[in-house]
Structure formats: C-alpha cells, structure tokens
Design an enzyme around this catalytic site. Structure first.
Site, PDB file in Angstrom:
ATOM      1  N   ARG A 115      -0.951   5.620  -8.541  1.00 33.29           N
ATOM      2  CA  ARG A 115      -0.147   4.069  -8.310  1.00 33.29           C
ATOM      3  C   ARG A 115       1.444   4.465  -8.875  1.00 33.29           C
ATOM      4  O   ARG A 115       1.681   5.499  -9.567  1.00 33.29           O
ATOM      5  CB  ARG A 115      -0.340   3.270  -9.726  1.00 33.29           C
ATOM      6  CG  ARG A 115       0.115   1.853  -9.751  1.00 33.29           C
ATOM      7  CD  ARG A 115      -0.125   0.828  -8.774  1.00 33.29           C
ATOM      8  NE  ARG A 115       0.214  -0.358  -9.229  1.00 33.29           N
ATOM      9  CZ  ARG A 115       0.316  -1.342  -8.268  1.00 33.29           C
ATOM     10  NH1 ARG A 115       0.216  -1.091  -6.981  1.00 33.29           N
ATOM     11  NH2 ARG A 115       0.651  -2.747  -8.704  1.00 33.29           N
ATOM     12  N   THR A 394      -0.464  -4.350   2.201  1.00 34.88           N
ATOM     13  CA  THR A 394      -1.178  -3.216   1.640  1.00 34.88           C
ATOM     14  C   THR A 394      -2.116  -2.871   2.917  1.00 34.88           C
ATOM     15  O   THR A 394      -2.321  -3.463   3.895  1.00 34.88           O
ATOM     16  CB  THR A 394      -2.017  -3.508   0.313  1.00 34.88           C
ATOM     17  OG1 THR A 394      -1.001  -3.894  -0.553  1.00 34.88           O
ATOM     18  CG2 THR A 394      -2.792  -2.414  -0.320  1.00 34.88           C
ATOM     19  N   THR A 412      -0.336   1.210  -0.738  1.00 33.46           N
ATOM     20  CA  THR A 412       0.646   0.194  -0.350  1.00 33.46           C
ATOM     21  C   THR A 412       2.002   0.667  -0.560  1.00 33.46           C
ATOM     22  O   THR A 412       2.418   1.635  -1.323  1.00 33.46           O
ATOM     23  CB  THR A 412       0.278  -1.200  -1.197  1.00 33.46           C
ATOM     24  OG1 THR A 412       1.093  -2.250  -0.810  1.00 33.46           O
ATOM     25  CG2 THR A 412       0.594  -0.883  -2.423  1.00 33.46           C
ATOM     26  N   ASP A 436       5.568  -5.780  -9.023  1.00 34.15           N
ATOM     27  CA  ASP A 436       4.147  -6.000  -9.390  1.00 34.15           C
ATOM     28  C   ASP A 436       4.103  -6.326 -11.032  1.00 34.15           C
ATOM     29  O   ASP A 436       3.161  -6.814 -11.499  1.00 34.15           O
ATOM     30  CB  ASP A 436       2.824  -5.023  -8.998  1.00 34.15           C
ATOM     31  CG  ASP A 436       2.562  -5.485  -7.502  1.00 34.15           C
ATOM     32  OD1 ASP A 436       3.016  -6.454  -7.242  1.00 34.15           O
ATOM     33  OD2 ASP A 436       1.626  -4.646  -7.101  1.00 34.15           O
ATOM     34  N   SER A 465      -2.235  -3.916 -10.694  1.00 37.78           N
ATOM     35  CA  SER A 465      -2.528  -4.246  -9.192  1.00 37.78           C
ATOM     36  C   SER A 465      -3.684  -4.861  -8.895  1.00 37.78           C
ATOM     37  O   SER A 465      -4.473  -5.331 -10.021  1.00 37.78           O
ATOM     38  CB  SER A 465      -2.707  -2.656  -8.496  1.00 37.78           C
ATOM     39  OG  SER A 465      -3.097  -2.626  -7.433  1.00 37.78           O
ATOM     40  N   SER A 466      -3.973  -5.444  -7.710  1.00 35.90           N
ATOM     41  CA  SER A 466      -5.185  -5.972  -7.537  1.00 35.90           C
ATOM     42  C   SER A 466      -6.168  -5.168  -6.567  1.00 35.90           C
ATOM     43  O   SER A 466      -7.145  -5.577  -6.090  1.00 35.90           O
ATOM     44  CB  SER A 466      -5.079  -7.275  -6.838  1.00 35.90           C
ATOM     45  OG  SER A 466      -4.344  -8.467  -7.702  1.00 35.90           O
ATOM     46  N   GLY A 487      -2.818  -8.623  -1.781  1.00 37.26           N
ATOM     47  CA  GLY A 487      -2.446  -9.150  -3.212  1.00 37.26           C
ATOM     48  C   GLY A 487      -3.453  -9.469  -3.838  1.00 37.26           C
ATOM     49  O   GLY A 487      -4.603  -8.879  -4.040  1.00 37.26           O
TER      50      GLY A 487
HETATM   51  N1  GLY Z   1       1.084  -4.431  -4.493  1.00 33.68           N
HETATM   52  C1  GLY Z   1      -0.325  -5.060  -4.332  1.00 33.68           C
HETATM   53  C2  GLY Z   1      -1.070  -4.613  -5.314  1.00 33.68           C
HETATM   54  O1  GLY Z   1      -0.773  -3.631  -6.024  1.00 33.68           O
HETATM   55  O2  GLY Z   1      -2.102  -5.310  -5.747  1.00 33.68           O
END
Ligand code: GLY
Length: 582
Positions: A115, A394, A412, A436, A465-466, A487
């Site tokens: 990330r 993403t 993403t 985010d 994040s998701s 998302g």
């Molecule tokens: N940017 C979308 C996520 O990380 O969930």
C-alpha cells in the site's frame, strides 16, 4: 470569512465532485451491466495453470511465464508489471496494492502489503481547507493526494520470497519493457475511458503527450500507445531492482515532478518505502478456510466477519437471489461494514479488536440481532462514523499454477489514471491514494459523510483500503481465488462470489456473472445491479430496505481450482477481461 476566490473555488470543486458522482466517469463505467442468463455462462478451462485479469495482453504475459515453468508468483509479477503498461487506468508502478499468496511449496500463506504510504511531512489536517473542513480538491485532484508508490517494492518482494527462482526480476520485466517501448494497440475498453479522463490527464503536459494524438485529442481505439520513458524506468528496475525506482535518477525525477506539482513527497520518502509481509486474515466458512488481506485493508476482516454471520443461516435452503437470501446478505454486510467504519486503519497506528471482529461468537451475537421479517435501520446498529467514499478504479487478477500455488492480487491508482500526473521523464502515472484517508474526525465531507479517527492522515501512514484479494482453501488446497476492484463494493462482491460458489454450488463463471448488491451500513440503502427480479426487489422494500441507485462497477476476475484443472471466470462486467490458461 472566506474570500470570494475561496468561495468560488470551493463551489467549483463541489460541482466537479458532484458531477463526478452523478456522471460516472467513463463510457465503460456508464455502461449498465446486464447479466446474461446464468445457464449460458461457463468457465474457461485449462490443464495446468491460469491467469485471469482485466486486460488480455497482460493475462497472456502471465500465462506465458507459467508455460515457461514459472510458478504463480512469477506469473503474477510479470502480469503486474505488464498491466502497468497496458492498463494504465489501474495497473501501475505509481500506485500500490495487496497480494495474497498461497505457497504450496512452502505450505504457508502470506499477505504482501504494498500500500502507498503518506510522506513524512504529512499532518493530520493536510486535507482540510482554510475553513477547517475537508477540501476534496486537495486529496483527489492535487499532488498532495499522492502516496509513495508501493508496487515496485511489493512485486519485487513477492518474487524474492515466493518466486520459483527460475526467473529474475529483469526477466519478468521484459514483456512490460517491450510493450512500453514498442507500444500496443489500444483496445475498445481502454479507448472508452480516455475521453472522460483526458482533461484531467491533460492538466500536465507530461501526461497529455502520452495519452493524446498529435492534434491534442485523446488517443482512440486502434491507436498505438508508446511509453518510451516508462520503458526506460522499467529498464532501470530491471538493472538495479527496486533501487532503480526508489533511488537515483528515477526517484529524483519523481520527487521533482511531485514537488513541481505542489506535492510533498521527497527523495527520502521514496528511499524509505518498504513493502511488508503480513500474516493474512484467516477465517472458516462451511468447512473451507478463507485467507484474505489484513489491515491496512479492511477487506479480509469485513469479509470474514460477514461470512461468520451468514454461516449461522441455512443459505443453501434459500434460493440464490431470493429475497430471503438477499435480506440476510444485506443485514450481515450492514453490521460488518459498521465495524469497519469504527475500528479499522493502519495497524502501525491503531489497535483494532481484530480477533473479536473475526470471532465466531461475536458473529453469533450480531446474527441474533437480525430479524427475518424486517430490515434493521443502520442507525440502530451503531452510532459511529461513516466511511468515506473510496476510489473504485482498481484492478484485480487471480493466478494459479500446476504446483498448487495461488496468487490473488489487487492493486490500484485509486481513481482511474490516479491523480493524472505522469512524472516528467519517467512515464510513471501517479496515484491519488491518500484520498482514502479520512480528512477530519467528525467533519462532513462534500457528501455529508463523517470521518473517523483510526484513518486520519499521518506521516508514513497507510490509508485504509477495501481491497480484498482472497484465497479459499479446502483441506489446505486452493479451491477459489478471487478479488475485485470497486472501492467499498469490493468486499461485498468477493462475499457474493464466495457465497454463490460455496452455498449455491454455482459454476464459478455464473457465480461471478450473477447480479450483485451492496450495503455498506451508511448510507442506509441497498445498491443493486440489474438482473434481480421485480418480486425480489419489492419484497426487500416490504421488509424495510431502502433501494438506492445502481451498484457501480466491480470486476471479480476469479479462478476455481478443480481436480480437473483451473476454471477461469473473467468478469463479464469488463470488456477485455481474459482467462489465459496453459
Ligand atoms: N482505493 C481503493 C481502496 O483501496 O480500497
């Protein structure tokens, strides 16, 4: 008091933002998914290994590595770098993501967290305007929203620790280098996206020159996209490993371009970036093991919590897509997403009660609150804060090999084409992932949504994040590899693929193609794709569910692993998705 300039700027930002919400950005995203007859869809089979990705050329790059004796991690690394070239709206080396690996060879599963991180100079109020309220233009549209990219470090770490050893990083980069240097023909799918994102890209000449025709208009279908600077950057990585990206000339150009655009990422920030190997989130569901992504993604925790709630209901006795089944899915989602909003963030900064959230007895208590004959209003579930809107552009790909290894990778740039800035001289398109973060505790953002403390910006911090790359195992062997972009809708999409396969015994292609719905606790509404029966929708309304707009796009490119080989399910929601087997 705000000056008239500030008022006008805020007004314009709000209008732009609302338009972005009302008018989905691209023709691709505007196209409403109409599910095919589920009897007519069938998975694609292969004998040995398979890559299922959202873009054809890159899926084939990965399959070729499998064919040449590479393992699933080798193939995933080659596909990831190739998509940075062929799928620039989400494939990247200027963004970040998460990879879950099941290594049969080592009998272990790991999660690689690559990330993006916030630069050292980040403050908690970085995304507030002068009035102390969230300023979305800062986090979404400016270079302040750029996080330190993690993809190069993440893919290199995956290869170093879990690759077969048969391929060097340089060898796996060759297809991406050739595609960037020689160019490739733009597909209809990519051509769909450029008209609406081009203005955003064209704010920077360094981006405009890559994605435009000589007359300045966006590249079109059948045009050739050549990315010479990106080829040079990939060659630097091939020659020096991640140092070729995070140090030296490429890093200096990245830092300069970001600084020139008003951002705060320095060469030191880039040099300090590290991908992290984490213990995956683990759960069980109806005799299967679920292995998914831990924090700083909420994906695995919310997925396991939701599955735990559902496990206590006899879902298979209820018809797939029936109102009774959908009602239970919605009620379970609502409760788990509420916990997401309250507790989760970067584990280096927050102490979330993870073991409680994924415990079976906690799910028992939540399940006891679900009524068969009525929807529970979200405000009664918990009076905490609301999750912010997340970027949805993403991309996810799944890989399996003939040795029993599996890789689930989601990465993403946040928005399509990220912040839109290609760092001059590098070809690297940069993310706007720091959007985010939650801009302020208790403050409403432009949507009237309230933020939460666990996910405030901070130096070195990773935004929540998701993304939910997930592997489902039976008796220690992968049976399903899945994940999705979208998302906050990622988790509910992955959930429904798993339920369709495990509870409803659907062919993986039908499980992926079946219409999906989404509830994220707040706003208290169900978003539904087309394809649900009117009777089901009316019954959900009668139970008290508010039905909101159409569920926006997801793309759960999945693989089922059977004794006869892998079965691929490229998501029919995205043109160009491909199952490439060997
Ligand atoms: N940017 C979308 C996520 O990380 O969930």
């Amino acid at each position: 008091m705000m000056s008239s300039y500030q008022t006008r700027r805020k007004f314009l930002a709000t209008i732009a933002f609302l338009l972005a919400g009302i008018l989905p950005a691209t023709a691709q995203e505007r196209r409403v998914y109409v599910p095919p007859s589920l009897d007519s869809v069938h998975a694609i089979s292969a004998e040995h290994g398979m890559v299922v990705a959202q873009e054809k050329i890159s899926a084939q790059v990965g399959a070729d590595i499998l064919r040449r004796g590479g393992n699933a991690v080798d193939a995933a690394v080659a596909t990831g770098f190739a998509m940075a070239v062929t799928y620039p709206r989400a494939g990247n080396i200027g963004g970040g993501g998460f990879m879950v690996i099941h290594s049969a060879e080592r009998k272990e599963a790991v999660a690689i967290d690559y990330r993006e991180t916030a630069p050292a100079a980040t403050t908690a109020n970085i995304f507030l305007g002068d009035d102390g309220r969230p300023d979305i233009a800062k986090s979404r549209d400016s270079a302040l929203g750029i996080g330190i990219p993690g993809t190069v470090a993440g893919l290199a770490l995956a290869l170093e620790k879990y690759g077969s050893g048969q391929f060097t990083l340089a060898e796996l980069l060759q297809p991406a280098i050739a595609l960037a240097r020689d160019g490739f023909v733009i597909s209809d799918d990519m051509a769909d996206t450029l008209p609406s994102w081009h203005r955003r890209l064209a704010r920077w000449p360094s981006s405009a020159k890559i994605f435009s025709r000589p007359d300045g208009t966006p590249l079109r279908e059948d045009d050739r996209l050549v990315q010479s600077d990106l080829a040079e950057t990939l060659m630097a990585i091939a020659a020096q490993g991640p140092r070729g990206f995070y140090e030296g000339p490429v890093a200096e150009k990245l830092a300069k371009a970001i600084s020139d655009a008003g951002g705060i990422i320095t060469s030191d920030d880039l040099r300090s970036y590290r991908a992290v190997i984490r213990e995956p989130v683990r759960g069980t569901y109806r005799g299967h093991d679920i292995v998914s992504m831990p924090q700083p993604s909420s994906g695995g925790i919310v997925l396991v919590e939701t599955l735990n709630i559902l496990e206590g209901f006899p879902l298979s006795d209820l018809k797939q897509g029936s109102p009774a089944s959908l009602h239970l899915l919605i009620e379970a989602m609502k409760r788990a997403y509420a916990d997401r909003a309250r507790y989760l963030g970067d584990p280096a900064y927050v102490r979330a009660p993870i073991q409680t959230l994924i415990a079976k007895d906690y799910a028992d208590r939540l399940r006891a609150g679900i009524k068969a004959d009525s929807a529970t209003p979200s405000r009664e579930i918990v009076a905490a804060a609301t999750p912010p809107r997340e970027g949805s552009n993403t991309t996810h790909y799944s890989v399996v090999d003939s040795r029993g290894n599996a890789v689930s990778n989601t990465y993403t740039l946040n928005f399509s084409y990220g912040v839109g800035l290609v760092a001059e001289g590098t070809g690297v398109l940069l993310n706007n992932e720091l959007d985010d973060f939650t801009a302020a505790v208790g403050a409403s953002n432009a949507y009237g949504l309230v933020g939460y403390e666990a996910n405030l910006p901070g130096p070195g911090k990773r935004p929540l994040s998701s993304m939910s790359p997930t592997i489902v195992l039976r008796d220690g062997k992968p049976v399903l590899v899945t994940g999705s972009p979208g998302g906050s809708r990622i988790i509910s999409s992955v959930l429904q693929v798993i339920v369709n396969v495990l509870d409803y015994k659907m062919d993986v292609a039908a499980a992926v193609a079946a219409p999906r719905l989404h509830h994220q606790w707040l706003p208290d509404e169900v978003r539904m794709e087309r394809g649900f029966s009117d009777d089901a929708i009316n019954e959900l309304k009668r139970l008290g569910h508010a039905i909101g707009g159409t569920m926006e796009q997801t793309s759960a490119n999945s693989i089922a692993v059977t004794p006869n080989g892998p079965l691929g399910a490229p998501d029919p929601r995205t043109r160009g998705a491909e199952a490439a087997g060997q």
